[in-house]
Structure formats: structure tokens, C-alpha cells
Design a protein around this motif. Structure first.
Motif, short mmCIF file in Angstrom:
data_model
loop_
_atom_site.label_atom_id
_atom_site.label_comp_id
_atom_site.label_asym_id
_atom_site.label_seq_id
_atom_site.Cartn_x
_atom_site.Cartn_y
_atom_site.Cartn_z
N GLY A 68 -97.67 -10.66 39.31
CA GLY A 68 -96.43 -10.13 39.86
C GLY A 68 -96.46 -10.03 41.37
O GLY A 68 -97.45 -10.37 42.03
N ASP A 69 -95.36 -9.55 41.93
CA ASP A 69 -95.20 -9.43 43.37
C ASP A 69 -96.32 -8.61 43.99
O ASP A 69 -96.57 -7.47 43.58
N ARG A 70 -97.05 -9.20 44.95
CA ARG A 70 -98.12 -8.57 45.70
C ARG A 70 -99.33 -8.22 44.84
O ARG A 70 -100.20 -7.47 45.27
N GLU A 71 -99.40 -8.78 43.65
CA GLU A 71 -100.60 -8.64 42.84
C GLU A 71 -101.56 -9.78 43.18
O GLU A 71 -101.14 -10.83 43.68
N THR A 72 -102.83 -9.57 42.90
CA THR A 72 -103.86 -10.53 43.28
C THR A 72 -104.74 -10.84 42.08
O THR A 72 -105.09 -9.95 41.32
N VAL A 73 -105.11 -12.10 41.94
CA VAL A 73 -106.11 -12.50 40.96
C VAL A 73 -107.22 -13.26 41.67
O VAL A 73 -107.00 -13.92 42.69
N VAL A 74 -108.41 -13.17 41.11
CA VAL A 74 -109.54 -13.98 41.54
C VAL A 74 -109.96 -14.80 40.33
O VAL A 74 -110.24 -14.24 39.26
N VAL A 75 -109.98 -16.12 40.49
CA VAL A 75 -110.32 -17.03 39.40
C VAL A 75 -111.70 -17.60 39.66
O VAL A 75 -111.98 -18.11 40.76
N ARG A 76 -112.56 -17.51 38.67
CA ARG A 76 -113.91 -18.04 38.81
C ARG A 76 -113.94 -19.49 38.37
O ARG A 76 -113.46 -19.83 37.28
N GLY A 77 -114.48 -20.36 39.23
CA GLY A 77 -114.57 -21.78 38.93
C GLY A 77 -115.85 -22.12 38.20
O GLY A 77 -116.59 -21.24 37.77
N PRO A 78 -116.12 -23.42 38.10
CA PRO A 78 -115.40 -24.54 38.73
C PRO A 78 -114.30 -25.16 37.88
O PRO A 78 -113.74 -26.19 38.25
N GLU A 79 -113.96 -24.56 36.73
CA GLU A 79 -112.93 -25.14 35.87
C GLU A 79 -111.57 -25.13 36.58
O GLU A 79 -111.24 -24.18 37.30
N PRO A 80 -110.74 -26.16 36.38
CA PRO A 80 -109.39 -26.17 36.97
C PRO A 80 -108.54 -25.04 36.38
O PRO A 80 -108.83 -24.52 35.30
N PHE A 81 -107.50 -24.67 37.10
CA PHE A 81 -106.52 -23.72 36.59
C PHE A 81 -105.17 -24.05 37.21
O PHE A 81 -105.08 -24.82 38.17
N SER A 82 -104.11 -23.46 36.65
CA SER A 82 -102.75 -23.74 37.13
C SER A 82 -102.04 -22.46 37.51
O SER A 82 -102.35 -21.37 36.99
N PHE A 83 -101.07 -22.59 38.41
CA PHE A 83 -100.12 -21.51 38.71
C PHE A 83 -98.74 -22.06 38.39
O PHE A 83 -98.31 -23.06 38.97
N VAL A 84 -98.06 -21.41 37.42
CA VAL A 84 -96.79 -21.94 36.93
C VAL A 84 -95.73 -20.85 36.95
O VAL A 84 -96.04 -19.65 37.01
#
Length: 315
Positions: A68-84
Motif C-alpha cells: 500500500g501507499d508508503r509501505e515497504t517490502v524487502v524481497v530476498r533474491g536471487p529469484e525473480p519477482f514482479s510488481f503488478v
């Protein structure tokens, strides 16, 4: 001999020091539905936050996470991911790496440090982080595939500076953004570890304990020092039995067992980073006067000898 440059170093300081944004900011994407950005660069850690809207982070092998608005995520790689824009979006995925593609149409505009005035439902800000060495890898091991932090925390102030900086091109912009993103990552991880109901790694909670925290700080500030349980207990102003009991309760192992594992982590990093250093040099740097004793300890903890580890790591 290895020692910290910080007088009050703690475990988190040591583990995060190799996680740094350095010329790796993807930039600011102004998005109008439908959209689908697919991040394929394989960064060990990627930080994503949105301004003025919402979307979904879709990992390769995990459940989608709403952002949501002004929320933050940290994604651990190296796998690909999407933002949709929504799960199951009809948008064609746009592959993003260090330089994201700019499609001719589809509502997605993306360029490092680039901004265009006009209407957009969402502005996505993304920072990718390389993770260097054995030390920082221990931090990654404590993180889930995706961690999310609500808006309203200490990172919000940093986000305001990031949003302002990416709005126009300026000299030195990349350096400023790198530093701001580092700051934001630290704020995000702090809040995630401290969230209600959290189950942070043992060392995170132990840092706040007056007895164990003091001993951890001493071992991380001077890991090569000839520490004994008695010396650590004196520093914490408790008895040896009190320190041993409290340390085992919070950390799950005795103080000197933790020290040995930490020394071997430092040694593993030195074996790779300092190609000209001999085994004896590395042994001395982490507190061992005898390279044979060091090699035995390294193999006991890491499962291979220092020489075998170096050959495999540099192959």
C-alpha cells in the motif's frame, strides 16, 4: 588482527556492513494500470516502496504480498519477482534489471533518476542491494522471501527525501540516493525485527539484554582478543555462571562457542578477500596463534579446511 572501527559495534552493525546500495538504484517508475514490472537482475536484496497508490509484489515461489501507499517490502533474491497492479493483471510483463526497459506503450515509464510531470496512480521506488561476503550472508539467512513494513515508521522521513531526490536529475544524485536507500533499509529491517509478535533472530533480542548484549558487543568489537568466560563476565559485571546461563538461554549456545563460529565467519571472508594472506595470517587475524589449531577449528565449524574453502570459493 581483526577489530572493529566502531567503539560500540553490535551484531547488526557487523552483519549489515556488506549490504550497500552502490549505483544500483533502479529509480522511480510512474505507473498507470495495468502494469507488470518483472525484476530479473537477481539482486540478493531488493527494497520496494510506493507513493500515492498500491500494488502487489508477486514472488517466484511465494504468495503475493499487497503493497500500500508508503509501505515497504524487502524481497530476498536471487529469484525473480514482479510488481503488478493486481494479481492476474492483463499487462504484459516488462523485464527490469539495472537499466529497466521503457516500453512504447502500456503505461509504464522507467528510467534511473528520471521524472515526468503528469498524472500517475502509483510511483514505485526500488533499490537493489548487492550482498558481499560471508558476514552479510548471515543476515540474509534470517530474512523471509518477502518482508513487509507498514507506513508511519521511521523510514517515512527517509522516503520523503528519496522521493524528492528522484524527482529531478542532479549532479551527485546516485551517491545521494545510495546513501538514502542504505538508511531506509536499516530503518525497515529494524522495524521488521521489532514488530509486535515478531520472532527475530536470537542475536537481535540478545543485543538488548544488559548481560548478553555487552558480551556480544565486546566479542564483535574485538573478536581476536583472548576472550574467556571470566573476562566476558567481568565486562558485564556478573559471575561466570550467570553469564554462561543467560547467554545459553538467549543465544542457544555457550559464549565461546558463539565466538568460535563468529571467528570462522570472519576467517571465511578473509580467505576470499585477501588472496595473498597465508593461512597463518588469517589465523592470527581472528585470534589464533597456531595455524594448525585454527585449521582444526575451521574444519570443525565449516566442514572443510581453510585451503579447501578458499579453493572452492575462488574457483
Amino acid at each position: 588482527m581483526y577489530s572493529s572501527t566502531l567503539g560500540r559495534v553490535d551484531v547488526f552493525d557487523d552483519l549489515i556492513r556488506g549490504v550497500r546500495a552502490h549505483g544500483s538504484l533502479f529509480g522511480s517508475s510512474m505507473l498507470t494500470p495495468p502494469w507488470a514490472l518483472r525484476f530479473v537482475d537477481g539482486a540478493p536484496l531488493t527494497l520496494c516502496t510506493v507513493l500515492g497508490g498500491a500494488g502487489w509484489i508477486v514472488p517466484e515461489h511465494a504468495e503475493p504480498v499487497a503493497l500500500g501507499d508508503r509501505e515497504t517490502v524487502v524481497v530476498r533474491g536471487p529469484e525473480p519477482f514482479s510488481f503488478v497492479d493486481e494479481v492476474g493483471t492483463r499487462a504484459e510483463p516488462v523485464a527490469c534489471g539495472q537499466h529497466c526497459a521503457i516500453p512504447d506503450r502500456g503505461g509504464t515509464r522507467h528510467r534511473r533518476g528520471w521524472h515526468e510531470s503528469g498524472d500517475a496512480d502509483v510511483t514505485l521506488i526500488v533499490g537493489a542491494y548487492p550482498v558481499h561476503g560471508e558476514i552479510s550472508s548471515r543476515l540474509l539467512e534470517t530474512l523471509p522471501d518477502v518482508l513487509r513494513v507498514d507506513s508511519g515508521g521511521t523510514g517515512d522521513g527517509v522516503l520523503d527525501h528519496v522521493a524528492e531526490e528522484v524527482s529531478i536529475d542532479r549532479p551527485g544524485q546516485q551517491v545521494v540516493l545510495d546513501r538514502l536507500l542504505d538508511w531506509m533499509l536499516v530503518c525497515t529491517l529494524r522495524e521488521w525485527f521489532d514488530r509486535p509478535g515478531a520472532e527475530p533472530p536470537a542475536w537481535w533480542a540478545a543485543q538488548h539484554d544488559p548481560v548478553v548484549g555487552e558480551s556480544l558487543r565486546r566479542m564483535h568489537a574485538e573478536p581476536a582478543a583472548p576472550w574467556t568466560v571470566a573476562a566476558l563476565a567481568d565486562g558485564a559485571r556478573v559471575s561466570r555462571s550467570t553469564l554462561a546461563k543467560r547467554f545459553a538461554e538467549l543465544m542457544g549456545e555457550p559464549p565461546l562457542a558463539y565466538l568460535t563460529r563468529w571467528r570462522m565467519t570472519l576467517a571465511a571472508e578473509l580467505l576470499v578477500e585477501r588472496s595473498s594472506a597465508t593461512i597463518a595470517d588469517v589465523a592470527h587475524a581472528v585470534g589464533y596463534g597456531d595455524p594448525f589449531g585454527f585449521s582444526a577449528a575451521f574444519k570443525r565449524v565449516r566442514g572443510v579446511s581453510p585451503s579447501e574453502f578458499r579453493r572452492a570459493a575462488t574457483a
